[in-house]
Design a protein around this motif. Structure first.
Motif, PDB file in Angstrom:
ATOM      1  N   ASP A   1       0.801  -1.222   0.000  1.00  0.00           N
ATOM      2  CA  ASP A   1       0.000   0.000   0.000  1.00  0.00           C
ATOM      3  C   ASP A   1       0.838   1.278   0.000  1.00  0.00           C
ATOM      4  O   ASP A   1       0.303   2.379   0.123  1.00  0.00           O
ATOM      5  N   ARG A   2       2.150   1.171  -0.186  1.00  0.00           N
ATOM      6  CA  ARG A   2       2.970   2.377  -0.266  1.00  0.00           C
ATOM      7  C   ARG A   2       2.685   3.146  -1.546  1.00  0.00           C
ATOM      8  O   ARG A   2       2.298   2.567  -2.565  1.00  0.00           O
ATOM      9  N   ASP A   3       2.880   4.438  -1.485  1.00  0.00           N
ATOM     10  CA  ASP A   3       2.666   5.311  -2.643  1.00  0.00           C
ATOM     11  C   ASP A   3       3.722   5.001  -3.697  1.00  0.00           C
ATOM     12  O   ASP A   3       4.917   5.182  -3.444  1.00  0.00           O
ATOM     13  N   PRO A   4       3.321   4.550  -4.890  1.00  0.00           N
ATOM     14  CA  PRO A   4       4.332   4.191  -5.897  1.00  0.00           C
ATOM     15  C   PRO A   4       5.194   5.368  -6.329  1.00  0.00           C
ATOM     16  O   PRO A   4       6.377   5.188  -6.656  1.00  0.00           O
ATOM     17  N   ALA A   5       4.637   6.578  -6.338  1.00  0.00           N
ATOM     18  CA  ALA A   5       5.436   7.750  -6.716  1.00  0.00           C
ATOM     19  C   ALA A   5       6.550   7.987  -5.707  1.00  0.00           C
ATOM     20  O   ALA A   5       7.687   8.298  -6.070  1.00  0.00           O
ATOM     21  N   ARG A   6       6.217   7.851  -4.420  1.00  0.00           N
ATOM     22  CA  ARG A   6       7.235   8.066  -3.388  1.00  0.00           C
ATOM     23  C   ARG A   6       8.300   6.974  -3.410  1.00  0.00           C
ATOM     24  O   ARG A   6       9.460   7.211  -3.080  1.00  0.00           O
ATOM     25  N   ILE A   7       7.913   5.772  -3.794  1.00  0.00           N
ATOM     26  CA  ILE A   7       8.878   4.680  -3.894  1.00  0.00           C
ATOM     27  C   ILE A   7       9.947   5.008  -4.931  1.00  0.00           C
ATOM     28  O   ILE A   7      11.137   4.778  -4.730  1.00  0.00           O
ATOM     29  N   LEU A   8       9.515   5.577  -6.053  1.00  0.00           N
ATOM     30  CA  LEU A   8      10.469   5.896  -7.114  1.00  0.00           C
ATOM     31  C   LEU A   8      11.389   7.040  -6.727  1.00  0.00           C
ATOM     32  O   LEU A   8      12.593   7.000  -7.010  1.00  0.00           O
ATOM     33  N   THR A   9      10.846   8.080  -6.098  1.00  0.00           N
ATOM     34  CA  THR A   9      11.724   9.176  -5.692  1.00  0.00           C
ATOM     35  C   THR A   9      12.704   8.712  -4.614  1.00  0.00           C
ATOM     36  O   THR A   9      13.864   9.137  -4.595  1.00  0.00           O
ATOM     37  N   ALA A  10      12.276   7.809  -3.740  1.00  0.00           N
ATOM     38  CA  ALA A  10      13.183   7.275  -2.729  1.00  0.00           C
ATOM     39  C   ALA A  10      14.282   6.429  -3.370  1.00  0.00           C
ATOM     40  O   ALA A  10      15.434   6.443  -2.916  1.00  0.00           O
TER      41      ALA A  10
ATOM     42  N   SER B   1      -4.378  -1.646 -15.269  1.00  0.00           N
ATOM     43  CA  SER B   1      -3.769  -0.772 -16.265  1.00  0.00           C
ATOM     44  C   SER B   1      -4.069  -1.250 -17.675  1.00  0.00           C
ATOM     45  O   SER B   1      -4.155  -2.452 -17.936  1.00  0.00           O
ATOM     46  N   PRO B   2      -4.230  -0.291 -18.606  1.00  0.00           N
ATOM     47  CA  PRO B   2      -4.520  -0.665 -19.987  1.00  0.00           C
ATOM     48  C   PRO B   2      -3.325  -1.338 -20.653  1.00  0.00           C
ATOM     49  O   PRO B   2      -2.176  -1.151 -20.248  1.00  0.00           O
ATOM     50  N   GLY B   3      -3.609  -2.092 -21.709  1.00  0.00           N
ATOM     51  CA  GLY B   3      -2.547  -2.735 -22.463  1.00  0.00           C
ATOM     52  C   GLY B   3      -2.060  -3.996 -21.789  1.00  0.00           C
ATOM     53  O   GLY B   3      -2.473  -4.362 -20.686  1.00  0.00           O
ATOM     54  N   LYS B   4      -1.167  -4.665 -22.466  1.00  0.00           N
ATOM     55  CA  LYS B   4      -0.649  -5.945 -22.003  1.00  0.00           C
ATOM     56  C   LYS B   4       0.610  -5.741 -21.179  1.00  0.00           C
ATOM     57  O   LYS B   4       1.511  -5.015 -21.584  1.00  0.00           O
ATOM     58  N   GLY B   5       0.689  -6.388 -20.036  1.00  0.00           N
ATOM     59  CA  GLY B   5       1.878  -6.289 -19.194  1.00  0.00           C
ATOM     60  C   GLY B   5       1.511  -6.089 -17.744  1.00  0.00           C
ATOM     61  O   GLY B   5       0.353  -6.201 -17.343  1.00  0.00           O
ATOM     62  N   TRP B   6       2.530  -5.795 -16.935  1.00  0.00           N
ATOM     63  CA  TRP B   6       2.289  -5.548 -15.526  1.00  0.00           C
ATOM     64  C   TRP B   6       1.425  -4.312 -15.342  1.00  0.00           C
ATOM     65  O   TRP B   6       1.374  -3.433 -16.206  1.00  0.00           O
ATOM     66  N   THR B   7       0.778  -4.214 -14.175  1.00  0.00           N
ATOM     67  CA  THR B   7       0.076  -2.987 -13.848  1.00  0.00           C
ATOM     68  C   THR B   7       1.102  -1.878 -13.625  1.00  0.00           C
ATOM     69  O   THR B   7       2.285  -2.138 -13.366  1.00  0.00           O
ATOM     70  N   PHE B   8       0.630  -0.640 -13.692  1.00  0.00           N
ATOM     71  CA  PHE B   8       1.548   0.473 -13.499  1.00  0.00           C
ATOM     72  C   PHE B   8       2.074   0.512 -12.063  1.00  0.00           C
ATOM     73  O   PHE B   8       3.191   0.964 -11.815  1.00  0.00           O
ATOM     74  N   ARG B   9       1.275   0.051 -11.115  1.00  0.00           N
ATOM     75  CA  ARG B   9       1.784  -0.038  -9.746  1.00  0.00           C
ATOM     76  C   ARG B   9       2.940  -1.049  -9.683  1.00  0.00           C
ATOM     77  O   ARG B   9       3.973  -0.801  -9.055  1.00  0.00           O
ATOM     78  N   GLN B  10       2.765  -2.175 -10.363  1.00  0.00           N
ATOM     79  CA  GLN B  10       3.842  -3.174 -10.400  1.00  0.00           C
ATOM     80  C   GLN B  10       5.090  -2.620 -11.080  1.00  0.00           C
ATOM     81  O   GLN B  10       6.215  -2.892 -10.653  1.00  0.00           O
ATOM     82  N   LEU B  11       4.893  -1.843 -12.156  1.00  0.00           N
ATOM     83  CA  LEU B  11       6.050  -1.244 -12.817  1.00  0.00           C
ATOM     84  C   LEU B  11       6.829  -0.358 -11.856  1.00  0.00           C
ATOM     85  O   LEU B  11       8.065  -0.370 -11.844  1.00  0.00           O
ATOM     86  N   ALA B  12       6.113   0.445 -11.053  1.00  0.00           N
ATOM     87  CA  ALA B  12       6.790   1.332 -10.108  1.00  0.00           C
ATOM     88  C   ALA B  12       7.584   0.532  -9.080  1.00  0.00           C
ATOM     89  O   ALA B  12       8.740   0.864  -8.768  1.00  0.00           O
ATOM     90  N   PHE B  13       6.980  -0.527  -8.546  1.00  0.00           N
ATOM     91  CA  PHE B  13       7.687  -1.344  -7.563  1.00  0.00           C
ATOM     92  C   PHE B  13       8.867  -2.069  -8.205  1.00  0.00           C
ATOM     93  O   PHE B  13       9.907  -2.273  -7.572  1.00  0.00           O
ATOM     94  N   HIS B  14       8.694  -2.451  -9.444  1.00  0.00           N
ATOM     95  CA  HIS B  14       9.800  -3.063 -10.181  1.00  0.00           C
ATOM     96  C   HIS B  14      10.960  -2.085 -10.351  1.00  0.00           C
ATOM     97  O   HIS B  14      12.126  -2.430 -10.134  1.00  0.00           O
ATOM     98  N   LEU B  15      10.655  -0.847 -10.721  1.00  0.00           N
ATOM     99  CA  LEU B  15      11.704   0.154 -10.903  1.00  0.00           C
ATOM    100  C   LEU B  15      12.456   0.437  -9.608  1.00  0.00           C
ATOM    101  O   LEU B  15      13.635   0.803  -9.644  1.00  0.00           O
TER     102      LEU B  15
END
Length: 230
Positions: free
Chosen positions: A69-78, A187-201
């Protein structure tokens, strides 16, 4: 797009030199621009392939990332703050490539991989939001070490890295903040959700951790400090 989404075996070729280069040793371009193990030819890789990290580099494929439940935007800036915190210790790097997980790492290579990773998934997300096909993945990623990766890492390079990564983090954070919870998790399109992308990054810290804190007395370039994997 990014090396984190390729089919197994494509860029899993590892670049492991027989011996570290001395700081003033001549470097052979052919040895730096191609991995020791040849790439598997003609295997398509697209940015909508689902997969995540193995215990090694984020260049390799496994299962989808776990989110919370962490904010994905804050995860990326961290993540970027962490990378730049370590990069601040790299201006004294002695020029020796640093081995980790069957690849070699340098300050410039770490910055290259973090930035390219962010650009790649950003392009994927933007394409999917407007209904476009994502671009095929042609990154060489950490499977190679270029001449530029081996250059000294100066204060000017650190300034450039800060400007580049901080701006990329803001672009990501601003975009994620505009998405609804449904867009993040369905998330639209094929692939991970955008939340998953953020956690992946967020796993891009791997590249900086592989170089480590070069200011630490007990962490010379040949044995860098690395954050333990969860």
């Amino acid at each position: 797009m990014t090396d984190t989404k390729h089919a197994p075996g494509v860029l899993d070729a590892l670049h492991t030199p027989d011996a570290p280069h001395a700081p003033d040793a001549p470097r052979t371009p052919d040895a730096l621009h191609a991995p020791d193990v040849p790439r598997t030819p003609d295997v398509p890789r697209t940015s909508d392939t689902s997969g995540l990290l193995t215990p090694g580099a984020p260049d390799t494929l496994d299962e989808a990332p776990v989110t919370d439940d962490r904010d994905p935007a804050r995860i990326l800036t961290a993540m970027v703050d962490h990378v730049l915190g370590l990069a601040g210790t790299w201006t004294g790097w002695d020029g020796r490539p640093i081995p980790a997980d069957d690849r070699i790492h340098t300050p410039h290579k770490a910055i290259r991989r973090v930035a390219d990773h962010m650009v790649d998934h950003l392009a994927e997300m933007e394409a999917r939001l407007v209904g476009e096909e994502t671009q095929p993945d042609h990154w060489h990623a950490s499977a190679i070490t270029t001449e530029a990766d081996l250059a000294p890492f100066t204060e000017a390079d650190l300034d450039e890295a800060r400007s580049r990564l901080v701006r990329l983090a803001r672009v990501w954070a601003n975009r994620l903040d505009t998405l609804t919870p449904d867009q993040l998790d369905r998330s639209p399109g094929k692939g991970w959700t955008f939340r998953q992308l953020a956690f992946h990054l967020a796993e891009s810290t791997y590249y900086a951790d592989s170089v480590g804190d070069l200011s630490a007395v007990d962490a010379p370039a040949s044995r860098p400090y690395r954050t333990p994997k969860p």
